[in-house]
Structure formats: structure tokens, C-alpha cells
Design an enzyme around this catalytic site. Sequence first.
Site, PDB file in Angstrom:
ATOM      1  N   ILE A 137      27.564 -12.567  46.091  1.00  0.00           N
ATOM      2  CA  ILE A 137      27.555 -14.183  45.550  1.00  0.00           C
ATOM      3  C   ILE A 137      26.038 -14.555  46.544  1.00  0.00           C
ATOM      4  CG2 ILE A 137      27.906 -16.510  45.252  1.00  0.00           C
ATOM      5  CD1 ILE A 137      30.551 -15.975  43.996  1.00  0.00           C
ATOM      6  N   PRO A 138      24.557 -13.855  46.341  1.00  0.00           N
ATOM      7  CA  PRO A 138      23.960 -14.153  47.394  1.00  0.00           C
ATOM      8  C   PRO A 138      23.718 -15.242  48.270  1.00  0.00           C
ATOM      9  CG  PRO A 138      23.565 -13.256  45.091  1.00  0.00           C
ATOM     10  CD  PRO A 138      24.532 -13.255  45.309  1.00  0.00           C
ATOM     11  N   CYS A 139      24.521 -16.047  48.594  1.00  0.00           N
ATOM     12  CA  CYS A 139      24.225 -16.977  49.367  1.00  0.00           C
ATOM     13  C   CYS A 139      22.991 -16.789  50.564  1.00  0.00           C
ATOM     14  CB  CYS A 139      24.905 -17.713  50.355  1.00  0.00           C
ATOM     15  SG  CYS A 139      26.191 -16.813  50.644  1.00  0.00           S
ATOM     16  N   HIS A 140      22.608 -15.793  50.710  1.00  0.00           N
ATOM     17  CA  HIS A 140      21.571 -14.929  52.381  1.00  0.00           C
ATOM     18  C   HIS A 140      20.324 -15.603  51.476  1.00  0.00           C
ATOM     19  CE1 HIS A 140      22.576 -12.180  50.154  1.00  0.00           C
ATOM     20  NE2 HIS A 140      21.241 -11.423  49.994  1.00  0.00           N
TER      21      HIS A 140
END
Length: 168
Positions: A137-140
Site C-alpha cells: 500500500i504505497p504510502c511512500h
Amino acid sequence: MQTIKFTEMESPVGIITLVATENGLCQLLFGDYRETNVKIRAWMAKRNIRGELQHDDDYFFDVREQLQEYFQGERQAFNLPIDIHGTSFQKHVWEALRHIPYGETQSYKQVATTLRAPKAVRAVGNANNQNPLPIIIPCHRVIGSNGAFVGYGGGIEKKKKLLALEGA
């Protein structure tokens, strides 16, 4: 009694510990098991999961393969069973993060606006910080409104490395 499985893998951002229930991947933690097992046990206690932790490399074959493809630039999204726990708002934020395209970024404000809660910027930041599956889950991909690399559970250097890997 539930068995929680885990494994470790090398990555361009250091060793990653993967954790799963029988329903799917539930945590991706930066660091090896010696560093992360306290967090895993706290996660289990918070959810009243009584069970044992079992090291199992084979169980994570698909996860490891998809992560390796991602790190090699061959995969832009993940197709894995996940078992994430959070509030309804957190789950909405995490779902919104999954829709930020590979190689692109959005501000916390943009994510809040996407959720039709433009004043919930801090709440979005808090949910982002609680993301149990960074990278997957690409929170970056979430940055400050001024374009600054702000806040990342794995550290700003990991965030920069992941974004550079994606060409963002």
C-alpha cells in the site's frame, strides 16, 4: 489458537519482515525479525490474537516474488491476499493510496480531497503513518503540499529510494 506466519527478505531498502494470517499478508515491517518481533507481538495483543509465530519461507513465495519484481522495476501494483486491520477511515485512506499511480506522488491534502474530506489532512497523515503494509500500500507516494519528503515509517531515505526506483 491462530498461527501467525513470518519470513524475512533482503531488499534494496534493507531487510523486510513479512507477516501473515491465514487470510493474507497483514504486516510488512522494515528490519529483521529480531528487530520487529516486539511490534508483531504488540500487534497480535492489540487484536486479541492468541497464537504462535511461525517462521515459514514457503508460505510467502508469491509475496516475495511480487516484491522482487517491484524492486526490479517489473511490477507496478500488487495482487496479493491481504488481511489488514484498521478503522473504517484508515481503510479508506489505505484504499486511496493504492490508487496513486506508480511513479507519481500526491500530497496529503490531495488524498484528503480524494476522500471528500479536504480538512482531514492530519487524519490522512495519521492513517498513512499507521499503514501496516508499506510498499504494498504505497504510502511512500504521499508527500507534503510543498513537495517535501515528509514522514515515512521506514525513514525518509527509504522513501526517497522507493520513489527513485519508481522514477518519481
